[in-house]
Scaffold this motif. Structure first.
Motif, short mmCIF file in Angstrom:
data_model
loop_
_atom_site.label_atom_id
_atom_site.label_comp_id
_atom_site.label_asym_id
_atom_site.label_seq_id
_atom_site.Cartn_x
_atom_site.Cartn_y
_atom_site.Cartn_z
N HIS A 193 0.85 -1.19 0.00
CA HIS A 193 0.00 0.00 0.00
C HIS A 193 0.89 1.25 0.00
O HIS A 193 2.05 1.18 0.39
N SER A 195 0.63 3.54 1.94
CA SER A 195 0.76 4.03 3.32
C SER A 195 2.22 4.07 3.78
O SER A 195 2.57 4.84 4.67
N GLN A 198 3.74 7.41 4.12
CA GLN A 198 3.46 8.24 5.31
C GLN A 198 4.69 8.26 6.21
O GLN A 198 5.10 9.30 6.72
N ARG A 219 0.16 -6.89 -4.67
CA ARG A 219 -0.31 -7.93 -3.73
C ARG A 219 -0.39 -9.26 -4.45
O ARG A 219 -0.60 -9.31 -5.67
N GLN A 233 -2.89 3.33 -6.10
CA GLN A 233 -3.58 4.00 -5.00
C GLN A 233 -3.18 5.46 -4.90
O GLN A 233 -2.16 5.87 -5.47
N GLU A 235 -2.40 7.80 -1.56
CA GLU A 235 -2.34 7.92 -0.12
C GLU A 235 -2.50 9.40 0.21
O GLU A 235 -1.96 10.25 -0.50
N PHE A 272 -8.16 -0.15 10.90
CA PHE A 272 -6.82 -0.24 10.33
C PHE A 272 -5.86 -0.05 11.49
O PHE A 272 -6.11 0.78 12.38
N TYR A 274 -3.16 1.43 11.75
CA TYR A 274 -2.45 2.72 11.79
C TYR A 274 -3.38 3.91 11.97
O TYR A 274 -2.94 5.05 11.88
N THR A 275 -4.68 3.66 12.19
CA THR A 275 -5.58 4.77 12.48
C THR A 275 -6.50 4.40 13.64
O THR A 275 -6.83 3.25 13.87
N GLY A 306 -10.49 3.96 2.37
CA GLY A 306 -10.23 3.64 3.77
C GLY A 306 -9.53 4.83 4.41
O GLY A 306 -8.73 5.50 3.76
N SER A 307 -9.82 5.07 5.69
CA SER A 307 -9.26 6.28 6.30
C SER A 307 -9.29 6.20 7.81
O SER A 307 -9.78 5.23 8.39
N GLY A 308 -8.82 7.25 8.44
CA GLY A 308 -8.91 7.34 9.89
C GLY A 308 -8.01 8.42 10.44
O GLY A 308 -7.29 9.09 9.68
N ALA A 329 -5.52 10.26 7.69
CA ALA A 329 -4.89 9.61 6.54
C ALA A 329 -5.95 8.86 5.77
O ALA A 329 -7.00 8.52 6.32
N PHE A 330 -5.66 8.62 4.50
CA PHE A 330 -6.62 7.84 3.71
C PHE A 330 -5.93 7.15 2.54
O PHE A 330 -4.85 7.54 2.13
N GLY A 331 -6.57 6.11 2.07
CA GLY A 331 -6.08 5.40 0.89
C GLY A 331 -7.24 5.20 -0.07
O GLY A 331 -8.32 4.77 0.30
N1 DAH Z 1 -3.66 1.11 3.24
C1 DAH Z 1 -5.05 0.80 3.09
C2 DAH Z 1 -5.23 -0.21 1.96
O1 DAH Z 1 -4.32 -0.40 1.20
C3 DAH Z 1 -5.86 2.03 2.78
C4 DAH Z 1 -5.82 2.99 3.91
C5 DAH Z 1 -6.72 2.87 4.94
C6 DAH Z 1 -4.88 4.01 3.94
C7 DAH Z 1 -6.70 3.75 5.99
C8 DAH Z 1 -4.85 4.91 5.01
C9 DAH Z 1 -5.79 4.75 6.03
O2 DAH Z 1 -3.99 5.89 5.08
O3 DAH Z 1 -5.77 5.63 7.05
O4 DAH Z 1 -6.27 -0.77 1.82
#
Ligand code: DAH
Length: 363
Positions: A193, A195, A198, A219, A233, A235, A272, A274-275, A306-308, A329-331
């Motif tokens: 990812h 991420s 970050q 993956r 993606q 980020e 997740f 990390y959030t 996805g986020s948090g 953060a989000f993806g």
């Molecule tokens: N890394 C996650 C994925 O690959 C997506 C994601 C979710 C990124 C939450 C983020 C986050 O930064 O806060 O599915």
């Protein structure tokens, strides 16, 4: 006479005639062409006829036959052109300047690149920095600093492609949980990812931060309607003294309305590592406008990202003080956005480069 036995001089002359023949669109031009090839004094054919005598006796016969054959062909062609012009027609092969020109196909931007440009544009206008990161990562940036230590169960959610796994017998996957931590940490992998970026960014720069990172991720998935082993993606990461969940929601609403038009946005609790808290973000189903259909499994909503709020453990891993800063953060999956936006039901189409698919997108 088969062309491959032609003497080079004969072949050159035939080519020259074919090349000049379309220019004979008037009687005058036709006469010029006739003189150039058959003129008594210095016509091309006449010159070749004169050369026959210079050939050694054993070649003379063959060369002579070739010149005379070409001469007959040119005469016939010139007579034909004459008849055509007399009849007031356009000779075949002549240039018709009134004809529409041939269509030159214009390439277009690939749908994934189009989505990427749109997303970048939206965030650039909101003052975000856009940058990329390495696709080959290490365990620390991809997992550990994101609050997934070597024995964390969340790692099983990612099917990772390892490049240089320090394996002591057996496969990496089978032994992952039981390997000594030092060996797990030494692994090189293809990032699962974006991420991971970050961590790289926060380790390099102090807050405040507002970045988006587009890029490829990998993956161990088999190809099917919704999976490719490589996909793309975005980020996003925002960190500062007073960043709140309201900022997260407001940012997503602004972005998603620009991308999809007048849609509703909802947050759904999720997880997740990390959030904390974590949320998945849904928009009104594009296929049925929220009424419920097969695409949205009759819920009226489609998951889009996805986020948090950044987990304090992540801040600690990069040397930030979680008492001083907060962040979100989000993806976002680029293929997923493109599929929803353009109504594409098979992700593999994006990577087959079939013109019949690509040509359906606007220029
Ligand atoms: N890394 C996650 C994925 O690959 C997506 C994601 C979710 C990124 C939450 C983020 C986050 O930064 O806060 O599915």
């Amino acid at each position: 006479m088969p062309a491959h036995t032609d003497h080079p001089a004969i072949k050159a002359l035939r080519d020259l005639f074919e090349q000049q023949r379309p220019s004979a669109t008037t009687e005058q031009a036709l006469k010029g062409l006739r003189d150039a090839f058959l003129g008594r004094k210095s016509g091309h054919i006449t010159e070749q006829l004169k050369r026959i005598a210079t050939f050694p006796p054993e070649e003379r016969r063959d060369f002579g036959a070739q010149v005379n054959a070409l001469k007959a062909q040119i005469e016939a062609a010139l007579d034909g052109l004459h008849d055509t012009l007399q009849a007031g027609q356009k000779p075949a092969g002549a240039v018709d300047v009134t004809l529409a020109s041939r269509e030159i196909p214009i390439g277009r931007i690939h749908p994934l690149m189009r989505v990427r440009q749109q997303v970048e544009d939206i965030f650039a206008r909101m003052g975000y920095e856009i940058l990329e990161g390495p696709e080959v990562e290490d365990d620390f940036h991809n997992f550990e600093a994101l609050n997934m230590p070597p024995d964390h169960p969340a790692r099983d959610m990612q099917d990772t492609l390892y490049l240089a796994a320090p394996i002591v017998g057996g496969t990496w996957g089978a032994h992952r949980g039981r390997l000594p931590k030092a060996q797990v940490r030494a692994a090189t992998l293809l990032r699962t990812h974006t991420s991971a970026m970050q961590i790289r960014y926060m380790k390099t720069f102090p807050p405040p931060i507002r970045i988006i990172v587009p890029g490829r991720v990998y993956r161990r998935d088999n190809l099917d309607l919704s999976h490719t082993p490589m996909f793309q993606q975005f980020e996003g990461l925002v960190v500062g003294p007073h960043v709140t969940l309201a900022d997260l929601k407001g940012t997503f609403e602004a972005m998603l309305r620009e991308l999809f038009g007048d849609v509703k946005v909802r947050l759904r609790p999720s997880f997740f590592p990390y959030t904390e808290p974590s949320a998945e973000v849904d928009i009104t189903c594009q296929a049925c406008a929220g009424a419920g259909c097969g695409t949205c499994k009759h819920s009226g909503w489609l998951e889009i990202l996805g986020s948090g709020m950044v987990h304090p453990a992540v801040f600690e891993a990069v040397g930030y003080d979680p008492e001083q800063v907060t962040g979100f953060a989000f993806g976002l999956g680029i293929e997923r956005v493109a599929m929803l936006k353009y109504g594409v039901d098979d992700i593999r189409l994006f990577y087959e480069n079939d013109l019949r698919f690509l040509e359906q997108f606007p220029l």
